[in-house]
Write an enzyme that holds these catalytic residues in place. Structure first.
Site, PDB file in Angstrom:
ATOM      1  N   THR A 102      -8.306   2.489   0.824  1.00  0.00           N
ATOM      2  CA  THR A 102      -8.032   1.789   2.067  1.00  0.00           C
ATOM      3  C   THR A 102      -8.681   2.522   3.372  1.00  0.00           C
ATOM      4  OG1 THR A 102      -6.073   3.094   1.872  1.00  0.00           O
ATOM      5  CG2 THR A 102      -5.875   0.806   1.168  1.00  0.00           C
ATOM      6  N   HIS A 103      -8.707   3.837   3.359  1.00  0.00           N
ATOM      7  CA  HIS A 103      -9.065   4.471   4.671  1.00  0.00           C
ATOM      8  C   HIS A 103     -10.422   4.339   4.917  1.00  0.00           C
ATOM      9  CE1 HIS A 103      -4.781   5.758   4.007  1.00  0.00           C
ATOM     10  NE2 HIS A 103      -4.992   6.410   5.126  1.00  0.00           N
ATOM     11  N   ASN A 129      -6.086   1.010  -3.381  1.00  0.00           N
ATOM     12  CA  ASN A 129      -6.938   1.214  -4.415  1.00  0.00           C
ATOM     13  C   ASN A 129      -6.288   1.956  -5.467  1.00  0.00           C
ATOM     14  OD1 ASN A 129     -10.090   0.450  -3.731  1.00  0.00           O
ATOM     15  ND2 ASN A 129      -8.722   1.142  -1.867  1.00  0.00           N
ATOM     16  N   TYR A 134      -0.568   8.132  -2.577  1.00  0.00           N
ATOM     17  CA  TYR A 134      -0.407   7.676  -4.063  1.00  0.00           C
ATOM     18  C   TYR A 134      -1.874   8.467  -4.891  1.00  0.00           C
ATOM     19  CZ  TYR A 134       2.916   4.010  -3.469  1.00  0.00           C
ATOM     20  OH  TYR A 134       4.048   3.168  -3.588  1.00  0.00           O
ATOM     21  N   GLY A 135      -2.694   8.858  -4.092  1.00  0.00           N
ATOM     22  CA  GLY A 135      -4.113   9.126  -4.588  1.00  0.00           C
ATOM     23  C   GLY A 135      -4.015  10.170  -5.349  1.00  0.00           C
ATOM     24  N   GLU A 170      -6.610   9.664   8.995  1.00  0.00           N
ATOM     25  CA  GLU A 170      -5.330   9.847   9.406  1.00  0.00           C
ATOM     26  C   GLU A 170      -5.007  10.832  11.092  1.00  0.00           C
ATOM     27  OE1 GLU A 170      -2.108   9.807   6.818  1.00  0.00           O
ATOM     28  OE2 GLU A 170      -2.776   7.802   5.800  1.00  0.00           O
ATOM     29  N   ASP A 178       0.959  -1.139  -0.065  1.00  0.00           N
ATOM     30  CA  ASP A 178      -0.010  -0.020   0.029  1.00  0.00           C
ATOM     31  C   ASP A 178       1.017   1.406   0.005  1.00  0.00           C
ATOM     32  OD1 ASP A 178      -2.697   1.431   0.443  1.00  0.00           O
ATOM     33  OD2 ASP A 178      -1.671   1.960   2.371  1.00  0.00           O
ATOM     34  N   SER A 179       0.128   2.234  -0.278  1.00  0.00           N
ATOM     35  CA  SER A 179       0.975   3.576  -0.155  1.00  0.00           C
ATOM     36  C   SER A 179       1.479   3.934   1.305  1.00  0.00           C
ATOM     37  CB  SER A 179       0.208   4.883  -0.748  1.00  0.00           C
ATOM     38  OG  SER A 179      -1.103   4.834  -0.117  1.00  0.00           O
TER      39      SER A 179
HETATM   40  N1  DGL Z   1      -3.954   3.870  -0.058  1.00  0.00           N
HETATM   41  C1  DGL Z   1      -4.638   5.005  -0.959  1.00  0.00           C
HETATM   42  C2  DGL Z   1      -5.929   4.276  -1.851  1.00  0.00           C
HETATM   43  O1  DGL Z   1      -6.545   3.225  -1.454  1.00  0.00           O
HETATM   44  C3  DGL Z   1      -5.095   6.050  -0.146  1.00  0.00           C
HETATM   45  C4  DGL Z   1      -4.076   6.874   0.461  1.00  0.00           C
HETATM   46  C5  DGL Z   1      -2.994   7.602  -0.646  1.00  0.00           C
HETATM   47  O2  DGL Z   1      -3.527   8.302  -1.441  1.00  0.00           O
HETATM   48  O3  DGL Z   1      -1.916   7.345  -0.901  1.00  0.00           O
HETATM   49  O4  DGL Z   1      -6.362   4.752  -2.541  1.00  0.00           O
END
Ligand code: DGL
Length: 294
Positions: free
Chosen positions: A199-200, A91, A59-60, A167, A27-28
């Site tokens: 994810t969040h 995601n 990452y988003g 967060e 994950d990011s």
């Molecule tokens: N893990 C990212 C997602 O599920 C959310 C956090 C991010 O933007 O890195 O898209």
């Protein structure tokens, strides 16, 4: 649906990996812990290697090519460390790296998009299916395309403020509710289900339910993914058979270990060892380099 987000149509039918090797999850950052927790619930005796790219999150809001390159790099790192299978918990990374990553990698790869879509369609009873995600996920259109291909009417909304709200540990308060009302203000009146495509977002489920009322089915892609992975592992003969002890988790984080622990508390983790994995990661197998940035 074979070969899009899941592994079965990729180069994944055969593997010499041992069934007692760990499952790699990446994950990011910390958000993927929601997927890890869901996986541990259905696969309690599996070992996991969790890689959180906290030095490069979020990452988003990053360009698709960059997120895709990161995804291939993290996947190669986990394979090099002996992962028998991979779960793309993020995601944003799933939408831009799959199905190509599943075709390229030498182990089975599952993302979160297809399981989330399948779960939404399974309970679909007409009306619109909604998708919430990061800017990257919504712009990639992977959820929307799959739902539309199945004949569902789709409503999608990027919710960039949700990740920092979770967060910050205020996912169940007035700020979260205000922001949720803002994002959901123009949802179609016949919205029947809503995929939490980030994810969040499971942490926001109670607030979303308050805003939407009891009749909109909230679909948690993390739980759907865990069920898909458990079934796929068993089918591939990769489920851990050596019983006798609960599964173990090692967390690898590219950023600061203490910062990871701190934010992870909000999501109920991390249970297990946390190690620093410094960037840049070493160059890995050609399968990962070939596809980076394409
Ligand atoms: N893990 C990212 C997602 O599920 C959310 C956090 C991010 O933007 O890195 O898209």
């Amino acid at each position: 649906m074979a070969g899009r987000d899941g592994s079965p149509a990729g180069r994944t039918g055969s593997t010499d990996r041992r069934s007692d090797a760990p499952i790699g999850v990446f994950d990011s950052g910390v958000g993927g812990l929601t997927v890890l927790t869901a996986l541990q619930r259905v696969l309690p005796s599996e070992d996991f290697l969790y890689l959180g790219d906290t030095a490069r999150l979020p990452y988003g809001s990053k360009p698709a090519a960059m997120v895709r390159a990161f995804a291939f790099e993290l996947a190669a790192e986990l394979v090099a460390r002996g992962a028998k299978a991979l779960v793309v918990a993020c995601n944003s990374a799933s939408t831009v790296s799959l199905p190509d990553l599943a075709y390229a990698a030498p182990v089975p790869v599952w993302g979160v998009v297809d399981p989330g879509v399948a779960a939404a369609l399974a309970s679909h009873r007409g009306g619109h299916v909604g998708v919430l995600g990061t800017e990257r996920t919504i712009a990639a259109g992977a959820y929307q395309a799959r739902l539309a291909a199945a004949g569902a009417a789709v409503w999608a909304r990027a919710c960039p403020l949700f990740v920092p709200i979770v967060e910050e540990g205020v996912a169940d308060g007035a700020i979260a509710e205000l922001v949720a009302r803002h994002y959901l203000a123009d949802h179609p009146s016949d919205l029947s289900s809503l995929i939490l495509g980030c994810t969040h977002y499971p942490a926001l489920a109670d607030v979303l339910r308050r805003v939407l009322g009891p009749y909109v089915e909230i679909v948690d892609a993390a739980a759907a993914t865990a069920a898909t992975v458990a079934e796929g592992l068993a089918r591939a003969g990769l489920a851990r058979t050596a019983g006798g002890r609960p599964g173990r988790v090692v967390h690898l984080v590219t950023g600061d270990v203490e910062a990871f622990r701190h934010v992870a508390e909000v999501l109920g983790g991390p249970a297990g060892e946390v190690r620093h994995l410094p960037l840049p990661l070493p160059a890995r197998e050609p399968w990962s380099a070939l596809t980076v940035g394409t």
